[in-house]
Design an enzyme around this catalytic site. Structure first.
Site, short mmCIF file in Angstrom:
data_model
loop_
_atom_site.label_atom_id
_atom_site.label_comp_id
_atom_site.label_asym_id
_atom_site.label_seq_id
_atom_site.Cartn_x
_atom_site.Cartn_y
_atom_site.Cartn_z
N HIS A 208 33.59 -27.16 73.30
CA HIS A 208 33.20 -25.79 72.97
C HIS A 208 32.40 -25.11 74.07
O HIS A 208 32.08 -23.92 73.95
CB HIS A 208 32.38 -25.76 71.67
CG HIS A 208 31.00 -26.31 71.83
ND1 HIS A 208 30.74 -27.66 71.84
CD2 HIS A 208 29.82 -25.70 72.00
CE1 HIS A 208 29.44 -27.85 72.01
NE2 HIS A 208 28.85 -26.68 72.11
C1 UD1 Z 1 26.13 -22.47 70.16
C2 UD1 Z 1 25.00 -22.87 71.11
C3 UD1 Z 1 25.35 -24.18 71.79
C4 UD1 Z 1 25.73 -25.25 70.79
C5 UD1 Z 1 26.86 -24.72 69.93
C6 UD1 Z 1 27.32 -25.70 68.90
C7 UD1 Z 1 23.76 -21.09 72.29
C8 UD1 Z 1 23.60 -20.38 73.56
N1 UD1 Z 1 24.85 -21.87 72.17
O1 UD1 Z 1 27.27 -22.20 70.94
O2 UD1 Z 1 24.22 -24.62 72.51
O3 UD1 Z 1 26.14 -26.41 71.48
O4 UD1 Z 1 26.37 -23.55 69.26
O5 UD1 Z 1 28.43 -25.20 68.22
O6 UD1 Z 1 22.93 -20.94 71.41
N2 UD1 Z 1 31.65 -18.51 65.55
C9 UD1 Z 1 32.35 -18.47 64.38
N3 UD1 Z 1 31.80 -19.07 63.29
C10 UD1 Z 1 30.59 -19.69 63.34
C11 UD1 Z 1 29.92 -19.74 64.55
C12 UD1 Z 1 30.46 -19.14 65.66
O7 UD1 Z 1 33.44 -17.93 64.29
O8 UD1 Z 1 30.14 -20.22 62.30
C13 UD1 Z 1 32.22 -17.85 66.73
C14 UD1 Z 1 31.28 -16.73 67.21
O9 UD1 Z 1 31.54 -15.53 66.57
C15 UD1 Z 1 31.57 -16.70 68.67
C16 UD1 Z 1 31.87 -18.15 69.00
O10 UD1 Z 1 32.25 -18.78 67.79
O11 UD1 Z 1 32.69 -15.94 68.95
C17 UD1 Z 1 30.71 -18.82 69.64
O12 UD1 Z 1 29.58 -18.87 68.77
P1 UD1 Z 1 28.07 -18.84 69.32
O13 UD1 Z 1 27.13 -19.15 68.21
O14 UD1 Z 1 27.84 -17.61 70.11
O15 UD1 Z 1 28.00 -19.98 70.38
P2 UD1 Z 1 28.54 -21.47 70.34
O16 UD1 Z 1 29.63 -21.54 71.35
O17 UD1 Z 1 28.83 -21.96 68.97
#
Ligand code: UD1
Length: 366
Positions: A208
């Site tokens: 991820h």
């Molecule tokens: C975040 C953390 C990372 C951790 C990871 C675990 C930061 C900078 N990053 O990254 O350290 O390792 O979580 O997963 O804090 N999304 C969904 N559903 C969800 C969550 C996210 O669809 O429940 C989508 C978001 O809308 C976004 C993408 O996934 O488009 C990334 O989500 P985001 O929380 O920004 O960062 P992660 O990559 O999950």
């Protein structure tokens, strides 16, 4: 007198870190512990299901911030958490865990309101400021009153940055507490059977990191590697929402779905995931926590990153950093049994939450 303690839960990797602490503190008369969920992760399989597995109650406060750019996420969390501290419940101690955006955001709110704040998992450093998490680690540790570390390298990093010894306490790795808390359930889960992998060798994949999944060329190279290696051993790949979006955007998703040896699943909750990991022959990941869990379980872990903030998983554990192109050679080695077993680092013993509980009691009573 009962002391208010806030625990921040934001994203999936935080939940296994707050759960043992919540349980250890909730049983005490001298404190009242509340969970603040910032809502950084919001899908059921990224949040609610894991709360249920970890026997956590509904969060006491839910900030509902959702996704967004880094600045949006940090800004929204700061405004919403500040409102709680100012207008609803000011804690006597805030505990933030890990290195996600909400960790740094809430630590800043507390520090500016002169609320004591502790960072659990302090001192980890990848040395790579291109990772948003590295910025979060540096910011958080710089402003926290108490720095609770998992390993000697973390202590050293903090000392080298000039943090006084009096702030640093090595408490151990809280992730192992979650594993021990749920190990009977994990044993009873038999997740491999649910995916048709009973009595079969298989590997587990998670990816991820933006550095691996946001760039189409890098993503394609990694996917090609997975497809190639799935011909040697079946791979089950729990696809993170960020990764899924990229795979669809770059037209890689359909092709992967047609490969019977590469089983694509949604992110799954903690107990089934650890049940899959526990019986796996190998893990391919870019996660931080999984590097630690595989070291604890003595399972070879191939980490597709240039660096790690958890070097002890390499020096003492089963972790190996790899460029995507090197995957095939290492998978072959592992399948031939040619890999180095590790040892469990000191204080990765399932008793970290109890140590922290006693430290907090001391803080309030001295
Ligand atoms: C975040 C953390 C990372 C951790 C990871 C675990 C930061 C900078 N990053 O990254 O350290 O390792 O979580 O997963 O804090 N999304 C969904 N559903 C969800 C969550 C996210 O669809 O429940 C989508 C978001 O809308 C976004 C993408 O996934 O488009 C990334 O989500 P985001 O929380 O920004 O960062 P992660 O990559 O999950």
């Amino acid at each position: 007198m009962s002391h208010n303690i806030h625990l921040i839960a934001a994203a999936r990797p935080n939940f296994m870190k707050i759960a043992p602490l919540y349980h250890a503190l909730n049983s005490q008369q001298w404190c009242k512990v509340s969970i603040i969920h910032t809502g950084q992760h919001y899908d059921a399989n990224m949040s609610d299901d894991i709360f249920a597995d970890l026997m956590l109650p509904e969060p006491h406060f839910h900030l509902g911030v959702g996704g967004g750019t880094h600045a949006e996420q940090v800004g929204k969390v700061m405004m919403a958490y500040e409102d709680i501290c100012l207008n609803i419940e000011r804690p006597d101690l805030l505990i933030v865990v890990g290195d996600v955006n909400s960790t740094a955001a809430c630590a800043q709110v507390a520090a500016k309101l002169h609320i004591k704040v502790a960072h659990l998992e302090a001192g980890l450093r990848s040395g790579d400021r291109l990772m948003p998490e590295e910025i979060n680690r540096l910011v958080t540790d710089a402003i926290c009153d108490y720095l609770w570390t998992p390993s000697p390298d973390a202590d050293e990093n903090l000392k080298n940055e000039g943090h006084p010894d009096s702030r640093i306490i090595r408490v151990g790795n809280i992730m192992m507490d979650s594993y021990e808390l749920l190990s009977a359930k994990i044993d009873d889960e038999h997740a491999p059977a649910k995916y048709g992998l009973e009595n079969e060798d298989y590997g587990v994949v998670t990816l991820h990191r933006p550095s691996n999944v946001d760039d189409p060329e890098i993503l394609k190279t990694i996917m090609d590697g997975l497809v190639e290696n799935s011909q040697k051993i079946k791979l089950i790949f729990a696809v993170h929402p960020r990764t899924r979006k990229s795979l669809e955007q770059y037209n890689l998703w359909n092709e992967l779905q047609n490969n019977k040896n590469l089983i694509l699943i949604e992110p799954i909750s903690y107990v089934p995931f650890m049940s899959l990991v526990k019986s796996a022959k190998l893990i391919i990941t870019d996660s931080g926590g999984i590097q630690e869990e595989t070291t604890y379980l003595d399972i070879p872990c191939l980490t597709l990153r240039d660096n790690t903030e958890r070097p002890i998983t390499i020096t003492e554990g089963t972790n190996k950093l790899l460029k995507p192109g090197a995957l095939s050679g290492y998978v072959d080695q592992i399948l031939e049994g040619d890999w180095v077993h590790g040892t469990k680092p000191e204080n990765w013993d399932g008793k970290t939450a109890i140590r922290i509980r006693d430290i907090i009691y001391g803080l309030f009573n001295n």
